[in-house]
Design an enzyme around this catalytic site. Sequence first.
Site, PDB file in Angstrom:
ATOM      1  N   SER A   1      31.942  42.377  32.738  1.00  0.00           N
ATOM      2  CA  SER A   1      31.205  41.070  32.612  1.00  0.00           C
ATOM      3  C   SER A   1      29.874  40.874  33.303  1.00  0.00           C
ATOM      4  O   SER A   1      29.682  42.016  34.582  1.00  0.00           O
ATOM      5  CB  SER A   1      32.032  39.892  33.226  1.00  0.00           C
ATOM      6  OG  SER A   1      31.143  38.811  33.240  1.00  0.00           O
TER       7      SER A   1
ATOM      8  N   TYR B   1      36.780  36.309  40.017  1.00  0.00           N
ATOM      9  CA  TYR B   1      36.727  36.930  38.866  1.00  0.00           C
ATOM     10  C   TYR B   1      35.439  38.012  38.906  1.00  0.00           C
ATOM     11  O   TYR B   1      35.548  39.163  38.508  1.00  0.00           O
ATOM     12  CB  TYR B   1      36.196  36.028  37.772  1.00  0.00           C
ATOM     13  CG  TYR B   1      35.974  36.486  36.326  1.00  0.00           C
ATOM     14  CD1 TYR B   1      37.105  37.072  35.565  1.00  0.00           C
ATOM     15  CD2 TYR B   1      34.956  36.691  35.760  1.00  0.00           C
ATOM     16  CE1 TYR B   1      36.976  37.574  34.169  1.00  0.00           C
ATOM     17  CE2 TYR B   1      34.380  37.126  34.572  1.00  0.00           C
ATOM     18  CZ  TYR B   1      35.624  37.621  33.673  1.00  0.00           C
ATOM     19  OH  TYR B   1      35.315  38.264  32.400  1.00  0.00           O
TER      20      TYR B   1
ATOM     21  N   LYS C   1      35.773  42.208  38.582  1.00  0.00           N
ATOM     22  CA  LYS C   1      34.874  42.798  37.598  1.00  0.00           C
ATOM     23  C   LYS C   1      34.177  44.166  38.177  1.00  0.00           C
ATOM     24  O   LYS C   1      33.718  45.063  37.724  1.00  0.00           O
ATOM     25  CB  LYS C   1      34.278  41.887  36.688  1.00  0.00           C
ATOM     26  CG  LYS C   1      35.170  40.958  35.877  1.00  0.00           C
ATOM     27  CD  LYS C   1      35.896  41.940  34.722  1.00  0.00           C
ATOM     28  CE  LYS C   1      36.482  41.201  33.620  1.00  0.00           C
ATOM     29  NZ  LYS C   1      37.327  42.131  32.774  1.00  0.00           N
TER      30      LYS C   1
END
Length: 258
Positions: free
Chosen positions: A149, A162, A166
């Site tokens: 991402s 998150y 990533k």
Amino acid sequence: MSSIQPLFDLSNKVAIITGSSKGIGKSIAKGLAEHGASVIISSRSQEAVDEVAEEFKKEGLEATGIACHIGKADQRENLVQKTIEQYGGVDILVNNAAINPIYGPLEDAEEGVFDKIMDVNVKAPWMLSNLALPSMQKRGGGSIINIASVEALHPGAGLGLYSTSKAALLMLTKNQAKEWGKYGVRANVVCPGLIKTKFSAALWQNEQLLQKIEKTLPSARMGMPDEMAGIACLLASDAGAYMTGGVYNADGGYMIAG
């Protein structure tokens, strides 16, 4: 000069795509199948993966649904084993499935949430890649595509854990590329921006927030899942044979936005 087109051909290739019953994963699976690959549709629900596999078959594509909760070791092993049993091996692995169970400040997250995010977003792609590697080695090479991402490259708001997971996936990919190149295995990572999926619904369903984001993007709009399929087809195929260890943004210009 020889034709470029045949290099995109994935006939006789076998691809596992995690989290492919909907969203970006489904679009990537469709793209790979349309280029000739036999695709394994995988997500936690057998019913959901069977539905997508049937949909693809009706369009003349080769697809099989194998349910897998990627956070569970026995299910990861079953996914790779069943694929090899049915199709003879694995050539392409797209680690797309991910979770983001929390939105908020870093200090508000519980330890258990951290463990869960790292388990699914980092450990599972590592373990699945390890499981697919022997088959890729036997077949003279392969392509691993990890879906990260833009949050891995640029800190957003409320997505700290998150983002961290990533970012770890980026470095995992680079190490896979470095260590496994000698086996003919390539590893690359795609960093999507804001894509209209159920996963990102909290962002795009908020009209004000969406307008604010879109105003800053050079593309002036969010992306659609199908717009992630092209880069995956390139990285999976011989057309991308010299691409390994790369980080590719597909973000409408998010990373250069002011």
